[in-house]
Design a protein around this motif. Structure first.
Motif, PDB file in Angstrom:
ATOM      1  N   VAL A   1       0.848  -1.186   0.000  1.00  0.00           N
ATOM      2  CA  VAL A   1       0.000   0.000   0.000  1.00  0.00           C
ATOM      3  C   VAL A   1       0.887   1.241   0.000  1.00  0.00           C
ATOM      4  O   VAL A   1       1.805   1.366   0.804  1.00  0.00           O
ATOM      5  N   GLN A   2       0.597   2.142  -0.897  1.00  0.00           N
ATOM      6  CA  GLN A   2       1.350   3.392  -0.967  1.00  0.00           C
ATOM      7  C   GLN A   2       0.459   4.545  -0.543  1.00  0.00           C
ATOM      8  O   GLN A   2      -0.739   4.564  -0.836  1.00  0.00           O
ATOM      9  N   VAL A   3       1.086   5.492   0.121  1.00  0.00           N
ATOM     10  CA  VAL A   3       0.366   6.659   0.628  1.00  0.00           C
ATOM     11  C   VAL A   3       1.063   7.910   0.118  1.00  0.00           C
ATOM     12  O   VAL A   3       2.290   8.008   0.179  1.00  0.00           O
ATOM     13  N   ALA A   4       0.274   8.852  -0.356  1.00  0.00           N
ATOM     14  CA  ALA A   4       0.854  10.086  -0.884  1.00  0.00           C
ATOM     15  C   ALA A   4       0.088  11.278  -0.350  1.00  0.00           C
ATOM     16  O   ALA A   4      -1.149  11.303  -0.390  1.00  0.00           O
ATOM     17  N   GLU A   5       0.833  12.260   0.163  1.00  0.00           N
ATOM     18  CA  GLU A   5       0.221  13.503   0.634  1.00  0.00           C
ATOM     19  C   GLU A   5       0.368  14.585  -0.427  1.00  0.00           C
ATOM     20  O   GLU A   5       1.284  14.564  -1.244  1.00  0.00           O
ATOM     21  N   SER A   6      -0.503  15.555  -0.355  1.00  0.00           N
ATOM     22  CA  SER A   6      -0.402  16.726  -1.231  1.00  0.00           C
ATOM     23  C   SER A   6      -1.066  17.904  -0.546  1.00  0.00           C
ATOM     24  O   SER A   6      -1.820  17.731   0.420  1.00  0.00           O
ATOM     25  N   GLY A   7      -0.760  19.090  -1.040  1.00  0.00           N
ATOM     26  CA  GLY A   7      -1.446  20.279  -0.560  1.00  0.00           C
ATOM     27  C   GLY A   7      -0.654  21.170   0.361  1.00  0.00           C
ATOM     28  O   GLY A   7      -1.163  22.200   0.805  1.00  0.00           O
TER      29      GLY A   7
ATOM     30  N   GLY B   1      -3.106  32.924  10.282  1.00  0.00           N
ATOM     31  CA  GLY B   1      -4.520  33.220  10.207  1.00  0.00           C
ATOM     32  C   GLY B   1      -5.214  32.607   9.017  1.00  0.00           C
ATOM     33  O   GLY B   1      -6.455  32.577   8.954  1.00  0.00           O
ATOM     34  N   GLY B   2      -4.427  32.104   8.075  1.00  0.00           N
ATOM     35  CA  GLY B   2      -4.987  31.511   6.870  1.00  0.00           C
ATOM     36  C   GLY B   2      -5.366  30.059   7.059  1.00  0.00           C
ATOM     37  O   GLY B   2      -5.265  29.499   8.154  1.00  0.00           O
ATOM     38  N   SER B   3      -5.811  29.455   5.968  1.00  0.00           N
ATOM     39  CA  SER B   3      -6.258  28.066   5.973  1.00  0.00           C
ATOM     40  C   SER B   3      -5.519  27.282   4.908  1.00  0.00           C
ATOM     41  O   SER B   3      -5.009  27.843   3.931  1.00  0.00           O
ATOM     42  N   MET B   4      -5.487  25.980   5.111  1.00  0.00           N
ATOM     43  CA  MET B   4      -4.863  25.088   4.136  1.00  0.00           C
ATOM     44  C   MET B   4      -5.510  23.723   4.276  1.00  0.00           C
ATOM     45  O   MET B   4      -5.874  23.310   5.377  1.00  0.00           O
ATOM     46  N   ARG B   5      -5.639  23.041   3.149  1.00  0.00           N
ATOM     47  CA  ARG B   5      -6.167  21.689   3.190  1.00  0.00           C
ATOM     48  C   ARG B   5      -5.130  20.727   2.624  1.00  0.00           C
ATOM     49  O   ARG B   5      -4.654  20.908   1.498  1.00  0.00           O
ATOM     50  N   LEU B   6      -4.818  19.728   3.403  1.00  0.00           N
ATOM     51  CA  LEU B   6      -3.925  18.664   2.961  1.00  0.00           C
ATOM     52  C   LEU B   6      -4.759  17.468   2.521  1.00  0.00           C
ATOM     53  O   LEU B   6      -5.839  17.219   3.066  1.00  0.00           O
ATOM     54  N   SER B   7      -4.226  16.756   1.551  1.00  0.00           N
ATOM     55  CA  SER B   7      -4.905  15.566   1.067  1.00  0.00           C
ATOM     56  C   SER B   7      -3.991  14.364   1.159  1.00  0.00           C
ATOM     57  O   SER B   7      -2.762  14.490   1.105  1.00  0.00           O
TER      58      SER B   7
ATOM     59  N   LYS C   1     -12.310   7.260  -3.516  1.00  0.00           N
ATOM     60  CA  LYS C   1     -12.056   6.104  -2.664  1.00  0.00           C
ATOM     61  C   LYS C   1     -10.661   6.192  -2.068  1.00  0.00           C
ATOM     62  O   LYS C   1      -9.698   6.550  -2.748  1.00  0.00           O
ATOM     63  N   ASN C   2     -10.562   5.881  -0.797  1.00  0.00           N
ATOM     64  CA  ASN C   2      -9.278   5.848  -0.089  1.00  0.00           C
ATOM     65  C   ASN C   2      -8.550   7.197  -0.134  1.00  0.00           C
ATOM     66  O   ASN C   2      -7.319   7.238  -0.218  1.00  0.00           O
ATOM     67  N   SER C   3      -9.322   8.258  -0.090  1.00  0.00           N
ATOM     68  CA  SER C   3      -8.738   9.595  -0.010  1.00  0.00           C
ATOM     69  C   SER C   3      -9.239  10.288   1.246  1.00  0.00           C
ATOM     70  O   SER C   3     -10.364  10.031   1.694  1.00  0.00           O
ATOM     71  N   PHE C   4      -8.395  11.137   1.789  1.00  0.00           N
ATOM     72  CA  PHE C   4      -8.704  11.774   3.062  1.00  0.00           C
ATOM     73  C   PHE C   4      -8.142  13.188   3.067  1.00  0.00           C
ATOM     74  O   PHE C   4      -7.227  13.495   2.294  1.00  0.00           O
ATOM     75  N   HIS C   5      -8.691  14.027   3.913  1.00  0.00           N
ATOM     76  CA  HIS C   5      -8.253  15.414   3.963  1.00  0.00           C
ATOM     77  C   HIS C   5      -7.999  15.854   5.395  1.00  0.00           C
ATOM     78  O   HIS C   5      -8.566  15.290   6.338  1.00  0.00           O
ATOM     79  N   LEU C   6      -7.164  16.862   5.509  1.00  0.00           N
ATOM     80  CA  LEU C   6      -6.971  17.546   6.780  1.00  0.00           C
ATOM     81  C   LEU C   6      -7.168  19.035   6.505  1.00  0.00           C
ATOM     82  O   LEU C   6      -6.358  19.642   5.811  1.00  0.00           O
TER      83      LEU C   6
END
Length: 119
Positions: free
Chosen positions: A2-8, A15-21, A75-80
């Motif tokens: 299983v491979q996992v890859a982050e982005s974002g 004070g700003g926002s960011m979303r990681l995937s 599928k199999n994707s997640f966010h922060l």
């Protein structure tokens, strides 16, 4: 395997926002836990957020209300989602996924994505 890859990751002002995937690929049968960790030089990796297969979430008290972990549409994707970012949030953020394949259990990490919050 299983491979996992982050982005974002990237640079954002305080004070700003960011979303990681985070996306997992491979012959995954089931995902039990998805967690985000972060690490700064000289410090231990610390838990930022986690979500279990039953959708229960877990956050450190210091981050509750600012960080939100969620499942993505794919599928199999997640966010922060990270809001009201502070310079102290600057770190390399890692996605960790634990579950099972048809061959057995797995515990996989991504390579990390840098988040820099400028003051």
């Amino acid at each position: 395997q299983v491979q996992v890859a982050e982005s974002g990751g990237g640079l954002v002002q305080a004070g700003g926002s960011m979303r990681l995937s985070c996306a997992a690929s491979g012959n995954i049968f089931n995902i039990n836990v998805i967690a985000w960790y972060r690490q700064t030089p000289g410090k231990q990796r610390e838990l930022v957020a986690a979500i279990a297969s039953g959708k229960a979430t877990n956050y450190p008290d210091s981050l509750k209300g600012r960080f939100t972990i969620s499942r993505g549409d794919a599928k199999n994707s997640f966010h922060l989602q990270m809001n009201t970012l502070e310079p102290e949030d600057t770190a390399v953020y890692y996605c960790n996924i634990r579950g099972s394949t048809y061959r057995g259990l797995f515990d996989s990490w991504g390579q990390g994505t840098q988040v820099t919050v400028s003051s």
